[in-house]
Design a protein around this motif. Structure first.
Motif: not given
Length: 193
Positions: A2, A5, A68, A82-83, A85-89, A109-110
């Motif tokens: 991943p 952040l 997020a 919340a996008q 989270d998709q980028w990080l994944a 959370r991070y």
């Protein structure tokens, strides 16, 4: 793997928006996205490139789970989409314009986030705040007092925050930001194959 952040904080007037704008090309080369915040303020306001919404729309988005991260400060609502989270994944790194007061919740959370605080010499900050003319003198003095909290050595060490001084030339600050990211393992576009 991943992505990481990157949680950039700093007092109003420290130059976060200017630094973020200047850093975008270099950040793209490092596989880093810049999250565009959602803020409750009027479209006439000056400042960062944010998506401005009404208080009611902000609340609707929060209830839908569109953020997020979200918090309130200085009478405004701030949301990170919340996008991220998709980028990080996907292995992308993400830089967000965060809040000092929300750092502990963001870290929950991070846990692997890179916390960076942008500081500036008090007199330089005073001149910047006077030039932009958004606040009256008492509000400026309040911001200057809060600025001193950002440079508190005990807080920086306790919260594991890297201090980035923006009192001199923007190019110097940008180079130091990139060096901080390299020190934290962000030095190349992640392999997405």
């Amino acid at each position: 793997m991943p992505g990481r952040l990157i949680y950039l904080m700093g007092p109003s007037g420290a130059g976060k928006d200017t630094l973020i704008d200047a850093a975008k090309p270099s950040l793209r080369e490092l596989g880093c996205e810049v999250a565009r915040r959602v803020i409750t303020r009027s479209a006439e306001s000056v400042g960062e490139d944010a998506h401005e919404v009404s208080v009611e729309e902000f609340e609707r988005q929060a209830v839908r789970g569109d953020f997020a991260l979200s918090w309130r400060a200085n009478g405004l609502g701030y949301g990170i989409p919340a996008q991220i989270d998709q980028w990080l994944a996907q292995g992308r790194h993400v830089l967000v314009n965060g809040s000092r007061g929300y750092l502990s919740q963001a870290r929950q959370r991070y846990p692997g986030l890179i916390a960076i605080v942008l500081t500036v010499n008090t007199e330089v900050l005073r001149q910047r705040l006077l030039r932009r003319a958004r606040e009256d003198l008492s509000e400026i003095e309040n911001r200057l007092r809060r600025n001193e909290q950002f440079a508190d050595s005990a807080w920086l060490e306790e919260q594991q925050v890297v201090r980035l001084d923006n009192s001199a030339q923007l190019q110097d600050t940008l180079q130091y930001l990139l060096e901080i990211l390299r020190q934290h393992g962000i030095s190349a576009v992640p392999d997405r194959t």
